[in-house]
Design a protein around this motif. Structure first.
Motif, mmCIF file in Angstrom:
data_model
loop_
_atom_site.group_PDB
_atom_site.id
_atom_site.type_symbol
_atom_site.label_atom_id
_atom_site.label_comp_id
_atom_site.label_asym_id
_atom_site.label_seq_id
_atom_site.Cartn_x
_atom_site.Cartn_y
_atom_site.Cartn_z
ATOM 1 N N GLN A 23 0.864 -1.181 0.000
ATOM 2 C CA GLN A 23 0.000 0.000 0.000
ATOM 3 C C GLN A 23 0.894 1.223 0.000
ATOM 4 O OE1 GLN A 23 -1.968 -0.856 3.756
ATOM 5 N NE2 GLN A 23 -3.861 -1.341 2.663
ATOM 6 N N TYR A 24 0.506 2.246 -0.771
ATOM 7 C CA TYR A 24 1.340 3.431 -0.941
ATOM 8 C C TYR A 24 0.521 4.684 -0.683
ATOM 9 C CZ TYR A 24 4.378 -0.063 -2.772
ATOM 10 O OH TYR A 24 5.157 -1.181 -2.866
ATOM 11 N N VAL A 52 6.183 13.231 -1.097
ATOM 12 C CA VAL A 52 6.874 11.941 -1.061
ATOM 13 C C VAL A 52 5.842 10.836 -1.227
ATOM 14 C CG1 VAL A 52 8.831 12.735 0.339
ATOM 15 C CG2 VAL A 52 6.798 11.841 1.474
ATOM 16 N N VAL A 53 6.202 9.823 -1.968
ATOM 17 C CA VAL A 53 5.384 8.622 -2.083
ATOM 18 C C VAL A 53 6.099 7.552 -1.276
ATOM 19 C CG1 VAL A 53 4.321 6.938 -3.631
ATOM 20 C CG2 VAL A 53 4.640 9.312 -4.398
ATOM 21 N N LEU A 54 5.397 7.056 -0.268
ATOM 22 C CA LEU A 54 5.967 6.103 0.681
ATOM 23 C C LEU A 54 5.060 4.894 0.835
ATOM 24 C CD1 LEU A 54 6.557 8.581 3.657
ATOM 25 C CD2 LEU A 54 8.320 7.677 2.155
ATOM 26 N N ALA A 59 4.796 5.612 6.415
ATOM 27 C CA ALA A 59 4.061 6.831 6.775
ATOM 28 C C ALA A 59 3.412 6.694 8.149
ATOM 29 C CB ALA A 59 3.012 7.146 5.715
ATOM 30 N N ASP A 60 2.832 5.532 8.420
ATOM 31 C CA ASP A 60 2.206 5.310 9.728
ATOM 32 C C ASP A 60 3.254 5.323 10.836
ATOM 33 O OD1 ASP A 60 -0.304 5.140 8.574
ATOM 34 O OD2 ASP A 60 -0.378 2.942 8.636
ATOM 35 N N ARG A 61 4.386 4.684 10.586
ATOM 36 C CA ARG A 61 5.465 4.634 11.591
ATOM 37 C C ARG A 61 5.962 6.034 11.921
ATOM 38 N NH1 ARG A 61 11.115 3.854 10.926
ATOM 39 N NH2 ARG A 61 10.822 3.457 8.720
ATOM 40 N N LEU A 62 5.975 6.920 10.912
ATOM 41 C CA LEU A 62 6.466 8.290 11.106
ATOM 42 C C LEU A 62 5.348 9.268 11.475
ATOM 43 C CD1 LEU A 62 8.880 8.374 8.048
ATOM 44 C CD2 LEU A 62 9.494 8.099 10.464
#
Length: 132
Positions: A23-24, A52-54, A59-62
């Motif tokens: 998932q992005y 940014v595409v992550l 993204a959740d971790r950050l």
């Protein structure tokens, strides 16, 4: 190394869409930077910040905010950056199915981000367009 293809009919018949796992998400960074262990899939500098595409996991971790969870489809044909009509052809095929698409052009391939819920329908539409 293969040569980039310019001919639209050849591009379409050889585009070989591949659904990448995961998932992005698209996030916008203003003042913050990413830790060294997070390598974004894509970046683009805009006036409002760095897009940014992550992976959703990163993204959740950050604790980065996003509002769109996407599936990533790569068109595995070496499309010339100056080729005419490929983006119009696949975006029209997806639009006819009511599927939105965000496109990132790499040096070798086009990468499509569609809503995660639409991934199967998007793959079907792209395979039909390719005559597969």
């Amino acid at each position: 190394m293969s040569h980039a293809i310019h001919d639209l009919s050849l591009l379409l018949s050889q585009m070989q869409p591949v659904l990448n796992p995961g998932q992005y998400v698209f996030c916008s960074l203003h003042e913050q930077t990413l830790p060294q262990d997070v390598i974004p899939l894509a970046t683009f500098r805009e006036q409002e910040g760095l897009t940014v595409v992550l992976t959703r996991q990163d993204a959740d971790r950050l604790a980065l905010s996003y509002n769109y969870v996407a599936a990533w489809i790569t068109l595995n044909v070496h499309s010339a950056l100056e080729a005419v009509g490929l983006t119009a052809a696949f975006s029209n095929a997806l639009a006819q199915q009511g599927i939105s698409c965000n496109v990132v052009a790499g040096f070798y391939h086009d990468h499509l981000f569609v809503a995660e819920a639409d991934q199967a329908r998007a793959m079907a539409a792209l395979l039909t367009l390719a005559g597969q």
